[in-house]
Design a protein around this motif. Structure first.
Motif, PDB file in Angstrom:
ATOM      1  N   SER A  25      60.928  58.101 148.425  1.00  0.00           N
ATOM      2  CA  SER A  25      61.374  58.074 147.254  1.00  0.00           C
ATOM      3  C   SER A  25      60.424  58.931 146.401  1.00  0.00           C
ATOM      4  O   SER A  25      59.100  58.530 146.350  1.00  0.00           O
ATOM      5  N   VAL A  51      56.987  56.603 146.490  1.00  0.00           N
ATOM      6  CA  VAL A  51      57.249  55.176 147.384  1.00  0.00           C
ATOM      7  C   VAL A  51      57.865  55.546 148.655  1.00  0.00           C
ATOM      8  O   VAL A  51      58.881  56.358 148.956  1.00  0.00           O
ATOM      9  N   LEU A  53      60.312  53.586 151.565  1.00  0.00           N
ATOM     10  CA  LEU A  53      61.368  52.632 151.403  1.00  0.00           C
ATOM     11  C   LEU A  53      61.524  52.097 153.116  1.00  0.00           C
ATOM     12  O   LEU A  53      61.642  52.782 153.980  1.00  0.00           O
ATOM     13  N   GLN A  63      59.398  48.064 149.834  1.00  0.00           N
ATOM     14  CA  GLN A  63      59.004  49.018 149.309  1.00  0.00           C
ATOM     15  C   GLN A  63      57.601  49.183 149.040  1.00  0.00           C
ATOM     16  O   GLN A  63      56.977  47.976 148.747  1.00  0.00           O
ATOM     17  N   VAL A  65      54.446  51.412 147.169  1.00  0.00           N
ATOM     18  CA  VAL A  65      54.136  52.380 146.454  1.00  0.00           C
ATOM     19  C   VAL A  65      52.884  53.078 146.972  1.00  0.00           C
ATOM     20  O   VAL A  65      51.758  52.495 147.052  1.00  0.00           O
ATOM     21  N   GLN A  68      50.525  56.881 142.591  1.00  0.00           N
ATOM     22  CA  GLN A  68      51.151  56.939 141.349  1.00  0.00           C
ATOM     23  C   GLN A  68      49.932  57.299 140.469  1.00  0.00           C
ATOM     24  O   GLN A  68      48.775  57.250 140.681  1.00  0.00           O
ATOM     25  N   ILE A  83      58.326  46.946 137.302  1.00  0.00           N
ATOM     26  CA  ILE A  83      58.298  47.357 138.781  1.00  0.00           C
ATOM     27  C   ILE A  83      59.664  48.211 139.241  1.00  0.00           C
ATOM     28  O   ILE A  83      59.704  49.311 139.830  1.00  0.00           O
ATOM     29  N   ASP A  84      60.880  47.713 138.634  1.00  0.00           N
ATOM     30  CA  ASP A  84      61.955  48.667 138.753  1.00  0.00           C
ATOM     31  C   ASP A  84      62.009  49.891 138.081  1.00  0.00           C
ATOM     32  O   ASP A  84      62.982  50.827 138.345  1.00  0.00           O
ATOM     33  N   THR A  87      60.484  51.991 141.219  1.00  0.00           N
ATOM     34  CA  THR A  87      61.007  51.979 142.783  1.00  0.00           C
ATOM     35  C   THR A  87      62.594  51.770 142.818  1.00  0.00           C
ATOM     36  O   THR A  87      63.348  52.011 141.741  1.00  0.00           O
ATOM     37  N   VAL A 252      57.877  44.430 146.949  1.00  0.00           N
ATOM     38  CA  VAL A 252      57.256  45.367 146.454  1.00  0.00           C
ATOM     39  C   VAL A 252      55.757  45.452 146.658  1.00  0.00           C
ATOM     40  O   VAL A 252      55.157  44.414 145.962  1.00  0.00           O
ATOM     41  N   TYR A 254      51.632  47.770 147.129  1.00  0.00           N
ATOM     42  CA  TYR A 254      50.776  49.047 146.661  1.00  0.00           C
ATOM     43  C   TYR A 254      50.040  49.059 147.906  1.00  0.00           C
ATOM     44  O   TYR A 254      49.410  48.202 148.134  1.00  0.00           O
TER      45      TYR A 254
END
Length: 654
Positions: A25, A51, A53, A63, A65, A68, A83-84, A87, A252, A254
């Protein structure tokens, strides 16, 4: 159809051979200010995210990350997004829909949860046939509209698009009832989720947009802060032999170098933005206006905002307090009441201590269903106006200059009357506004002859307006975001005709602007061409006046006037210390004509000698928010001047 969708959602891939997949993503999160009355948004911050998935049957999801980065475009505090925003929402949410980790929205029953029929009403609204290259048969998709039976409870307002053959979710487009909002600042939250048919078998995430619009709940300032997160999913790998251990821990996480890995990004940080402001949602994604119009239709124009209906109101800082030599010191206050999500009435009042007079403005505005545009009207008494059409300073800067430097950049007069207007967006792009107005102009004398704090500074001669009745009709066309050979263009045209004291007059005003910004936004440049033509029984306040400051630097302020005007201006700026300091150069050239026969008594103005021009250099401070310029007039009548100002994009707030 809904019952099939509910069953399918429990195990969306149960009839397939898919056991696991990985995907990628990429997207942007834009944080900006948006004036509800229109105009370009003001970008505050931009984030870019990448990101990975992972999914494994029956319902494991993970997910990571990978990268960024962000850039602040205005001096704002540091903060972390929920976070949403960064993601992907998989399988169209859970049984309870939450946004912002439950701090924006929570307690919303998914319309495809089992037995949700007791809570929602459904209506089959439309169907569409999709033809995919390489797919043997057309795909039929049904649009099912959804709204709660009880609008006083947290609920989903929007539509669900389902594959007629499999009842899989193809698309979700929705907003919420006011009871769903947890954060008191939230006015509207809009969500669009799109699934794509991958490998001709599986409806899986493809694109999503989450948009959160907020305001100060205690005060209506006519502006919203907006967070818009747009993500696109691709590079699917089916059955990649994932390890079950991958799905341990938080859903999720990192990666260790997520803040430094720039190799993951497929585009530039600013690729999701237009040079002049902010881009519209990606092609095919509905705009906030379209989503709001559809939601209002579904609930029959009932109020859907999360903010209080009644709040104190101010159209800008200068509607609360301002100062000029005619009004002296003005203080005001207002109140707004939202009749529905799209319509409101507002009352503003104030008192000018100089002439000892009050002012009142009553206004209303609203919007119809999608495509029908917006409307509005106002009644006003002693509404302050200024000569123009180009202002020389923002309201706040003029107030400070009037009080402390003895320079008033306005020539005020007052209007009493009313106006009606209609605004819509034609299919070709841009906005059209039609307006009718009937009013009386009054021209009080100056209250102050010199600055109250600088007795050694005498104000320039007031360019006094004439008194009389004016009846006007006006048509305006405005379009931005026009891409031409690496430049972003904007065009605006205004045609105006009417009667002044019973005799006819007309005016035409146009502008063309082109902005170019380097890919890293370090270097920026803008060119603007302004045109004006007027004739007939013109009152002095309808002449074109310019000169000095931003208009033609290095010349007498509003020293030029005429019924015809051509002005070419431009600037170029470059960031030296990111976020703190930049340098700029600017210039303008103008020509006016047609003043003979229209020269007002007592006005110390003239036509230009052919073409008058000026140039200058300056500094930008704090992301270009504040500017310190030194202008030099060209020609024998040119002079130098120090210009203190703020970024033009903020003038309407001040």
């Amino acid at each position: 159809m809904v019952r099939r969708g509910q069953t399918r959602r429990l195990q969306p891939l149960q009839d397939s051979t898919l056991r696991e997949y990985s995907a990628r993503s990429d997207g942007y999160v834009h944080f900006f200010l948006d004036r509800k009355e229109g105009g370009d948004p003001i970008p505050l911050r931009v984030d870019q995210v990448s990101v990975d998935l992972y999914w494994m049957a029956p319902d494991r999801a993970k997910q990571v990350v990978r990268a960024q980065r962000l850039e602040k475009l205005m001096p704002i505090r540091d903060f972390y997004y929920y976070i949403d925003r960064l993601t992907v929402i998989q399988n169209g949410f859970g049984n309870e829909i939450q946004v912002g980790e439950g701090k924006d929205v929570r307690g919303v029953l998914h319309p495809l949860t089992l037995n949700a029929q007791s809570f929602y009403d459904y209506r089959l609204a439309d169907s569409v046939t999709l033809t995919l290259q390489g797919y043997p048969e057309p795909i039929r998709v049904y649009e099912v509209e959804v709204r709660p039976k009880d609008m006083g409870k947290p609920g989903y307002v929007g539509a669900v698009f389902l594959d007629a053959a499999t009842a899989s979710i193809v698309r979700l487009v929705f907003s919420f009832t006011p009871a769903a909002y947890v954060d008191r600042r939230n006015d509207q939250v809009h969500i669009t989720l799109e699934h794509g048919l991958w490998d001709y078998k599986f409806w899986l995430p493809y694109r999503q947009m989450v948009e959160v619009r907020r305001e100060v709940p205690e005060f209506d300032f006519g502006v919203q802060s907006v967070i818009r997160a747009e993500l696109t999913v691709g590079e699917y790998d089916f059955d990649p032999q994932l390890s079950a251990a991958l799905f341990g821990g938080r859903p999720v996480t990192y990666s260790p170098n997520w803040a430094q890995d720039t190799t993951r990004f497929q585009g530039g940080l600013y690729d999701g933005m237009q040079d002049a402001g902010l881009s519209l949602p990606e092609a095919g994604m509905p705009t906030a206006e379209e989503l709001e119009a559809e939601a209002r239709r579904l609930v029959r124009e009932r109020y859907l905002g999360g903010l209080p209906r009644i709040r104190p109101f101010a159209g800008g800082a200068s509607s609360v307090v301002r100062s000029n030599r005619v009004e002296g010191v003005f203080v005001g206050a207002g109140l707004s009441y939202r009749l529905s999500t799209s319509s409101a009435v507002r009352a503003q009042g104030g008192y000018a201590f100089g002439p000892g007079q009050g002012s009142v403005i009553l206004s209303a505005d609203g919007g119809g269903e999608e495509g029908t545009g917006t409307w509005g009207g106002a009644l006003y008494w002693n509404e302050m106006r200024d000569l123009g059409p180009l202002p020389g300073a923002s309201g706040a800067v003029n107030t400070l200059s009037t009080l402390t430097a003895g320079d008033d950049f306005t020539d005020p007069f007052f209007a009493q009357g009313g106006r009606l207007w209609r605004r819509w967006s034609p299919k070709g792009g841009g906005h059209v506004r039609l307006e009718a107005e009937m009013e009386w102009h009054s021209a009080p004398a100056a209250t102050w002859s010199q600055s109250p704090l600088r007795e050694d500074r005498v104000f320039r001669t007031l360019l006094a307006a004439e008194e009389g009745t004016r009846i006007t009709t006006r048509a305006e066309y405005d379009r931005g975001g026009i891409a031409i050979a690496g430049w972003t263009g904007r065009t605006r045209a205004v045609l105006e005709g009417g009667a002044w004291r019973g005799d006819s007059f007309g005016r035409a005003v146009g502008s063309l602007a082109a902005l170019r910004v380097s890919s890293d936004r370090v270097t920026r440049g803008r060119l603007t061409l302004d045109l004006g033509l007027a004739g007939g029984a013109l009152p002095p306040q309808h002449l074109f006046v310019l000169g000095g400051r931003h208009l033609v630097p290095g010349h007498a302020y509003r020293g030029f006037a005429g019924t015809r005007v051509v002005r070419l201006s431009g600037w170029v700026a470059r960031t030296v210390v990111p976020g703190w300091l930049g340098v700029r150069a600017f210039g303008a050239a103008a020509a006016t004509g047609g003043l003979d026969g229209h020269r007002p008594d007592g006005w110390s103005v003239r036509e230009t000698d052919a073409v008058e021009g000026g140039v200058g250099v300056g500094l930008e401070v704090l992301h270009g928010l504040f500017r310190v310029d030194l202008g030099f007039g060209l020609g024998r009548r040119g002079d130098s001047e120090l210009i203190l100002s703020v970024n033009e994009s903020l003038w309407s707030f001040l």
